[in-house]
Design a protein around this motif. Sequence first.
Motif, PDB file in Angstrom:
ATOM      1  N   LEU A  10       0.860  -1.184   0.000  1.00 43.85           N
ATOM      2  CA  LEU A  10       0.000   0.000   0.000  1.00 43.85           C
ATOM      3  C   LEU A  10       0.897   1.235   0.000  1.00 43.85           C
ATOM      4  CD1 LEU A  10      -2.911   1.118   0.175  1.00 43.85           C
ATOM      5  CD2 LEU A  10      -2.586   1.227   2.659  1.00 43.85           C
ATOM      6  N   VAL A  11       0.905   1.948  -1.115  1.00 46.79           N
ATOM      7  CA  VAL A  11       1.733   3.145  -1.266  1.00 46.79           C
ATOM      8  C   VAL A  11       0.859   4.360  -0.962  1.00 46.79           C
ATOM      9  CG1 VAL A  11       3.256   4.435  -2.789  1.00 46.79           C
ATOM     10  CG2 VAL A  11       3.052   1.962  -3.050  1.00 46.79           C
ATOM     11  N   MET A  12       1.172   5.034   0.138  1.00 45.54           N
ATOM     12  CA  MET A  12       0.312   6.118   0.617  1.00 45.54           C
ATOM     13  C   MET A  12       0.952   7.481   0.388  1.00 45.54           C
ATOM     14  SD  MET A  12      -1.008   4.312   4.174  1.00 45.54           S
ATOM     15  CE  MET A  12       0.591   3.571   4.563  1.00 45.54           C
ATOM     16  N   SER A  13       0.116   8.455   0.066  1.00 43.60           N
ATOM     17  CA  SER A  13       0.581   9.830  -0.086  1.00 43.60           C
ATOM     18  C   SER A  13      -0.577  10.793   0.154  1.00 43.60           C
ATOM     19  CB  SER A  13       1.203  10.057  -1.472  1.00 43.60           C
ATOM     20  OG  SER A  13       0.249   9.839  -2.486  1.00 43.60           O
ATOM     21  N   TYR A  14      -0.242  12.076   0.143  1.00 43.26           N
ATOM     22  CA  TYR A  14      -1.205  13.112   0.514  1.00 43.26           C
ATOM     23  C   TYR A  14      -2.364  13.210  -0.467  1.00 43.26           C
ATOM     24  CZ  TYR A  14      -2.486  17.492   2.885  1.00 43.26           C
ATOM     25  OH  TYR A  14      -3.129  18.454   3.612  1.00 43.26           O
ATOM     26  N   GLY A  15      -2.055  13.021  -1.735  1.00 46.72           N
ATOM     27  CA  GLY A  15      -3.098  13.134  -2.759  1.00 46.72           C
ATOM     28  C   GLY A  15      -3.186  14.531  -3.329  1.00 46.72           C
ATOM     29  N   THR A  16      -3.763  14.629  -4.506  1.00 46.20           N
ATOM     30  CA  THR A  16      -3.956  15.909  -5.180  1.00 46.20           C
ATOM     31  C   THR A  16      -5.162  15.785  -6.094  1.00 46.20           C
ATOM     32  OG1 THR A  16      -2.821  17.590  -6.521  1.00 46.20           O
ATOM     33  CG2 THR A  16      -2.485  15.323  -7.153  1.00 46.20           C
ATOM     34  N   PRO A  17      -5.816  16.874  -6.424  1.00 46.20           N
ATOM     35  CA  PRO A  17      -6.947  16.770  -7.356  1.00 46.20           C
ATOM     36  C   PRO A  17      -6.477  16.249  -8.712  1.00 46.20           C
ATOM     37  CG  PRO A  17      -6.829  18.958  -6.336  1.00 46.20           C
ATOM     38  CD  PRO A  17      -5.564  18.260  -6.001  1.00 46.20           C
ATOM     39  N   GLU A  18      -7.391  15.683  -9.472  1.00 47.58           N
ATOM     40  CA  GLU A  18      -7.065  15.211 -10.817  1.00 47.58           C
ATOM     41  C   GLU A  18      -7.399  16.249 -11.876  1.00 47.58           C
ATOM     42  OE1 GLU A  18      -7.454  10.785 -11.625  1.00 47.58           O
ATOM     43  OE2 GLU A  18      -9.062  11.101 -10.185  1.00 47.58           O
ATOM     44  N   THR A  62       2.505  10.513  -8.941  1.00 43.13           N
ATOM     45  CA  THR A  62       2.329   9.415  -7.991  1.00 43.13           C
ATOM     46  C   THR A  62       2.065   8.107  -8.719  1.00 43.13           C
ATOM     47  OG1 THR A  62       1.418  10.988  -6.387  1.00 43.13           O
ATOM     48  CG2 THR A  62       1.091   8.654  -5.928  1.00 43.13           C
ATOM     49  N   ASP A  63       1.232   8.157  -9.759  1.00 47.00           N
ATOM     50  CA  ASP A  63       0.954   6.943 -10.547  1.00 47.00           C
ATOM     51  C   ASP A  63       2.264   6.336 -11.065  1.00 47.00           C
ATOM     52  OD1 ASP A  63      -1.717   7.470 -10.142  1.00 47.00           O
ATOM     53  OD2 ASP A  63      -2.067   8.284 -12.154  1.00 47.00           O
ATOM     54  N   ARG A  64       3.145   7.193 -11.565  1.00 54.55           N
ATOM     55  CA  ARG A  64       4.416   6.704 -12.112  1.00 54.55           C
ATOM     56  C   ARG A  64       5.296   6.119 -11.009  1.00 54.55           C
ATOM     57  NH1 ARG A  64       3.893  11.198 -15.881  1.00 54.55           N
ATOM     58  NH2 ARG A  64       4.794  12.603 -14.331  1.00 54.55           N
ATOM     59  N   GLN A  65       5.291   6.757  -9.848  1.00 58.93           N
ATOM     60  CA  GLN A  65       6.099   6.246  -8.741  1.00 58.93           C
ATOM     61  C   GLN A  65       5.620   4.861  -8.302  1.00 58.93           C
ATOM     62  OE1 GLN A  65       5.688   9.772  -6.157  1.00 58.93           O
ATOM     63  NE2 GLN A  65       7.909   9.914  -6.136  1.00 58.93           N
ATOM     64  N   VAL A  66       4.308   4.691  -8.202  1.00 57.73           N
ATOM     65  CA  VAL A  66       3.745   3.404  -7.784  1.00 57.73           C
ATOM     66  C   VAL A  66       4.075   2.319  -8.804  1.00 57.73           C
ATOM     67  CG1 VAL A  66       1.604   2.163  -7.273  1.00 57.73           C
ATOM     68  CG2 VAL A  66       1.920   4.493  -6.414  1.00 57.73           C
ATOM     69  N   ALA A  67       3.936   2.630 -10.084  1.00 53.32           N
ATOM     70  CA  ALA A  67       4.243   1.663 -11.139  1.00 53.32           C
ATOM     71  C   ALA A  67       5.730   1.305 -11.139  1.00 53.32           C
ATOM     72  CB  ALA A  67       3.829   2.219 -12.498  1.00 53.32           C
ATOM     73  N   ALA A  68       6.589   2.313 -10.959  1.00 48.07           N
ATOM     74  CA  ALA A  68       8.035   2.068 -10.958  1.00 48.07           C
ATOM     75  C   ALA A  68       8.446   1.235  -9.750  1.00 48.07           C
ATOM     76  CB  ALA A  68       8.793   3.393 -10.975  1.00 48.07           C
ATOM     77  N   LEU A  69       7.803   1.473  -8.610  1.00 51.07           N
ATOM     78  CA  LEU A  69       8.114   0.699  -7.412  1.00 51.07           C
ATOM     79  C   LEU A  69       7.709  -0.758  -7.589  1.00 51.07           C
ATOM     80  CD1 LEU A  69       9.036   0.317  -4.524  1.00 51.07           C
ATOM     81  CD2 LEU A  69       6.799   1.173  -3.761  1.00 51.07           C
ATOM     82  N   GLU A  70       6.526  -0.995  -8.135  1.00 48.81           N
ATOM     83  CA  GLU A  70       6.086  -2.372  -8.354  1.00 48.81           C
ATOM     84  C   GLU A  70       7.063  -3.102  -9.277  1.00 48.81           C
ATOM     85  OE1 GLU A  70       1.810  -3.532  -8.674  1.00 48.81           O
ATOM     86  OE2 GLU A  70       2.391  -4.076 -10.727  1.00 48.81           O
ATOM     87  N   TYR A  80       9.048 -13.408  -3.860  1.00 54.22           N
ATOM     88  CA  TYR A  80       7.709 -12.861  -3.680  1.00 54.22           C
ATOM     89  C   TYR A  80       7.174 -12.276  -4.989  1.00 54.22           C
ATOM     90  CZ  TYR A  80       9.641 -12.774   1.083  1.00 54.22           C
ATOM     91  OH  TYR A  80      10.250 -13.104   2.258  1.00 54.22           O
ATOM     92  N   THR A  81       5.871 -12.190  -5.049  1.00 55.15           N
ATOM     93  CA  THR A  81       5.209 -11.406  -6.097  1.00 55.15           C
ATOM     94  C   THR A  81       4.550 -10.223  -5.425  1.00 55.15           C
ATOM     95  OG1 THR A  81       4.783 -13.329  -7.493  1.00 55.15           O
ATOM     96  CG2 THR A  81       3.431 -11.388  -7.880  1.00 55.15           C
ATOM     97  N   PHE A  82       4.924  -9.023  -5.842  1.00 55.09           N
ATOM     98  CA  PHE A  82       4.406  -7.813  -5.207  1.00 55.09           C
ATOM     99  C   PHE A  82       3.350  -7.156  -6.088  1.00 55.09           C
ATOM    100  CE2 PHE A  82       8.621  -8.356  -3.377  1.00 55.09           C
ATOM    101  CZ  PHE A  82       8.392  -8.106  -2.026  1.00 55.09           C
ATOM    102  N   GLN A  83       2.309  -6.671  -5.455  1.00 57.16           N
ATOM    103  CA  GLN A  83       1.279  -5.905  -6.158  1.00 57.16           C
ATOM    104  C   GLN A  83       1.046  -4.615  -5.387  1.00 57.16           C
ATOM    105  OE1 GLN A  83      -2.058  -8.221  -7.361  1.00 57.16           O
ATOM    106  NE2 GLN A  83      -3.262  -6.470  -8.045  1.00 57.16           N
ATOM    107  N   CYS A  84       1.250  -3.483  -6.056  1.00 58.24           N
ATOM    108  CA  CYS A  84       1.148  -2.177  -5.392  1.00 58.24           C
ATOM    109  C   CYS A  84      -0.242  -1.561  -5.567  1.00 58.24           C
ATOM    110  CB  CYS A  84       2.207  -1.225  -5.939  1.00 58.24           C
ATOM    111  SG  CYS A  84       3.894  -1.654  -5.452  1.00 58.24           S
TER     112      CYS A  84
END
Length: 319
Positions: A10-18, A62-70, A80-84
Amino acid sequence: MADKARIGVLVMSYGTPESMDQIEEYYTHIRHGRKPSPEQLQDLIHRYEAIVGGFFPLRKNTDRQVAALEDALNRGDGRYTFQCYQGLKHAKPFVADGVEEMAKDGLKEAIGLVLAPHYSTMSVGSYIKEARTKADELGISMQFVESYHLNPSLIQALTNRVMQEMAAFSSEGTGKDEVEVLFTAHSLPERILAMKDPYPVQLMETAKIVAEKSGITRWRFAWQSAGRTAEPWLGPDILDVLRKLRHEENTRNVLVCPVGFVSDHLEVLYDVDIECQALAAELGMNLKRTESLNIDPLYMEALRSSILSVLENHKAAAR
């Protein structure tokens, strides 16, 4: 061969409007359901317009960071198999939404991590509390990376950025001893000091080691982006520091390194790149900023190794 263990992250962050039309809803959530005044809303809209110009790329960071981390997690470990999954504090998908998605996918084991290297009970601690409550409710065993402010890969990524900008000053004929480096982070209410919160100490530890590895001797810490509330926030504020440097110390060259932030967003793109730059120009100063970490492979490695460390420690303790 046994199947690889499935681990949710679970990758958590503050969030921002889209988009621009989501700003009021976003700001209302930050204010615990209280709508902003027309003046407050217009000020925030102005800030977003100044940095995005009608196109809204911030959420994609953030989307790119989550994808790159996975990708980094699944490339770097064969066990292991990781799913972010994403969990945002003030926008959808919220933290609880991310945990629910894990449960729907049948995951029973997970690691939670916040895209902020430094721990505070008021920031990272609140994310962890929310995620743990939902995970317990849904029967997911979730461990957490609480901080990673001295992770060697993080330190190296920040050091590289400081040295890159110092080289830019040098190419302009400005010596290292003529540049003041300001390490910055998001201010928090001053009451965290009475709580013995580790946030200021961890930030100073990061700044100190990055300065040492960069060979920097002229540096100090400044705070930025304080909330507009009645209670006092941690200082000194970066704008006040810039004025002091120019008026009292006759400093003309400044490098800002926002060590408390890991991606391009409002606090970097507006508060530093527009607000601080405007003041620097007014004061006759040459101000540069280190590039944000975003999806730097070294930053991804810092997250990957922190996650694996927590996972291995948990499994060792369970044996």
